[in-house]
Enzyme design. Sequence first.
Site, mmCIF file in Angstrom:
data_model
loop_
_atom_site.group_PDB
_atom_site.id
_atom_site.type_symbol
_atom_site.label_atom_id
_atom_site.label_comp_id
_atom_site.label_asym_id
_atom_site.label_seq_id
_atom_site.Cartn_x
_atom_site.Cartn_y
_atom_site.Cartn_z
ATOM 1 N N ASP A 24 0.841 -1.211 0.000
ATOM 2 C CA ASP A 24 0.000 0.000 0.000
ATOM 3 C C ASP A 24 0.863 1.243 0.000
ATOM 4 O O ASP A 24 1.224 1.724 1.048
ATOM 5 C CB ASP A 24 -0.926 -0.028 1.215
ATOM 6 C CG ASP A 24 -1.861 1.159 1.247
ATOM 7 O OD1 ASP A 24 -1.955 1.872 0.243
ATOM 8 O OD2 ASP A 24 -2.493 1.380 2.307
ATOM 9 N N GLU B 77 -2.247 10.736 -0.425
ATOM 10 C CA GLU B 77 -3.480 9.935 -0.435
ATOM 11 C C GLU B 77 -3.841 9.510 0.972
ATOM 12 O O GLU B 77 -5.007 9.551 1.380
ATOM 13 C CB GLU B 77 -3.291 8.693 -1.324
ATOM 14 C CG GLU B 77 -4.586 7.939 -1.617
ATOM 15 C CD GLU B 77 -4.920 6.834 -0.630
ATOM 16 O OE1 GLU B 77 -5.942 6.180 -0.824
ATOM 17 O OE2 GLU B 77 -4.165 6.625 0.351
ATOM 18 N N GLU B 78 -2.818 9.109 1.727
ATOM 19 C CA GLU B 78 -3.075 8.525 3.048
ATOM 20 C C GLU B 78 -3.590 9.554 4.054
ATOM 21 O O GLU B 78 -4.125 9.186 5.093
ATOM 22 C CB GLU B 78 -1.814 7.835 3.582
ATOM 23 C CG GLU B 78 -1.341 6.648 2.738
ATOM 24 C CD GLU B 78 -2.252 5.432 2.832
ATOM 25 O OE1 GLU B 78 -3.330 5.523 3.433
ATOM 26 O OE2 GLU B 78 -1.872 4.382 2.279
ATOM 27 N N HIS C 299 -1.056 -0.869 6.658
ATOM 28 C CA HIS C 299 -0.727 0.352 7.403
ATOM 29 C C HIS C 299 0.183 0.102 8.595
ATOM 30 O O HIS C 299 0.119 0.812 9.602
ATOM 31 C CB HIS C 299 -2.004 1.089 7.837
ATOM 32 C CG HIS C 299 -2.668 1.798 6.689
ATOM 33 N ND1 HIS C 299 -3.829 2.501 6.804
ATOM 34 C CD2 HIS C 299 -2.309 1.886 5.388
ATOM 35 C CE1 HIS C 299 -4.158 3.008 5.621
ATOM 36 N NE2 HIS C 299 -3.257 2.638 4.747
HETATM 37 ZN ZN LIG Z 1 -3.504 2.875 -0.458
#
Ligand SMILES: [Zn+2]
Length: 520
Positions: free
Chosen positions: A287, A321-322, A453
């Site tokens: 991610d 984005e996060e 994450h």
């Molecule tokens: Zn992502």
Amino acid sequence: MRRSVIAASLLALLLALAAAAPAVAAAPGDGSRLPKWVKLENVRKHQKALDDIGAANGGTRQVGTPGYEISAKYVEKQITRDKELSEYYTVRRDPFDYNFYEQRGPSTLAQTQPDQVTYTEGATADYQTLTYSGSGDVTATAQAVDTTVADSGCEAADFAGFTAGRIALVKRGTCTFQVKAANAQAAGAVAVVIFNDGADPTRTGPVAGTLGRPFTIPVLGPSFALGSQLVTLAAAGTLQLHVVTNTLNEPRSSFNVLVESKAGAADNVVVVGAHLDSVPAGPGINDNGSGTATILEIAKQLPRLGNKVKNKVRFAFWGAEELGLLGSTAYVTELAGNGELANVALNLNFDMLGSPNFVRFVYDGDNSAFPPPASTPGPPGSGAIEKAFVDYFGGRGLQTDPTAFNGRSDYGPFIAQGVPAGGLFSGAEGVKTDEQAAVYGGSAGQAYDPCYHQACDTFSNNSDPGLDQLVDGAASVVEQYAYSTVTVNGAASRRAVAAAQARAAAGQAAPEFVGHLLQR
Ligand SMILES: [Zn+2]
């Protein structure tokens, strides 16, 4: 002897030629060529490079850190150092302003009355600190706010009986964390505790998520179990909490990296996106190193399609984005403002393709499996994009599963503005079902990505077979739309896109999207 050797060699040559020749000649744009050229080993090499960048820069590639800057340089150099690629593409940075957030030290959540209990911070512990929490050190009585209902704290009226100066205890659900925290702050809360709601197995642990914008008061997210205990104590009127947070919120600027083909229709641009940033906790190699590496390698191979490609292809490596889709939102807002969004035919988004316990998820663009409100209404054409992916895998005997078209990644801002979108996803913190394990293998009852994450989202956090398949699907659909988007926007013109935007403006697309992190 000699003759028979020649005959055998000739036969071998003929057999080799027969094996090399495809049964049916590839037609331009049928999506059969890019998947062959985009090789898993090259995608993995990009992921390895990103992993090394993370490791050398404090274990993160978060926006605003050196790990992000060097990741951007890596992407840029993959294009600019190559003569042919640098002639084929323009490479530029698209700047945007955003609110940087960093947790500067551990938080504290402790019960000081009726008992003395100190809770533990962490993804698998008692609570987490929400992104954009303010800093503070407060000890106060905690008061539960409508925690018996799903929309606890979503309305200002929920706080009618709230005593200013207390700590608000609200339950997750229905509206965004931002709305709950803002209502609490407006009611005079000195800190907010948003506990998980236990609505499904993915919603029992500590709440991790973004508030979307900076707050001045501390905001912590306990687990469902801890939150439920606190509510019981608060109901007895005896609960006092000590909350400490040490965070930094400040305005900064960052950028998206845009790699765009010079040739192709400028009024029918195919935007292929993946976010380049990671969360603070880890280097983010699934991610979204997986999506970054995939679209980078597709960009490197695309010129081999030759000069028959009709549409401009713009590869977008999104920043921030996060923190809440900030780079893609800024970009879409900019294009909506200057009229250029009408030139965007569609958006493909690739966010997490290598999950170790993967499912082949395709965004449910036609809302057939997840009707609103579970999904955002898909702008016209989104169903056709979904079908292109489903057909690609179906043609190879590979099942897919739909995943909610909820705007939880960088396609969110596009669909909110009526631009059709689609993409692939191998799963995040969600838990694999028995049915999915029967189809895809892996472990039922376990998260699709157990390192989602976290610091362990490194190079080894990957499924080679899963990534290989999704990379091929991505490459095939990019190839098809590089040639023609007629199945998506009909006339393949800006007029069709403008019509879709008009429908969106008429209220057919949700005006607000939610962030990548679990915001509700
Ligand atoms: Zn992502």
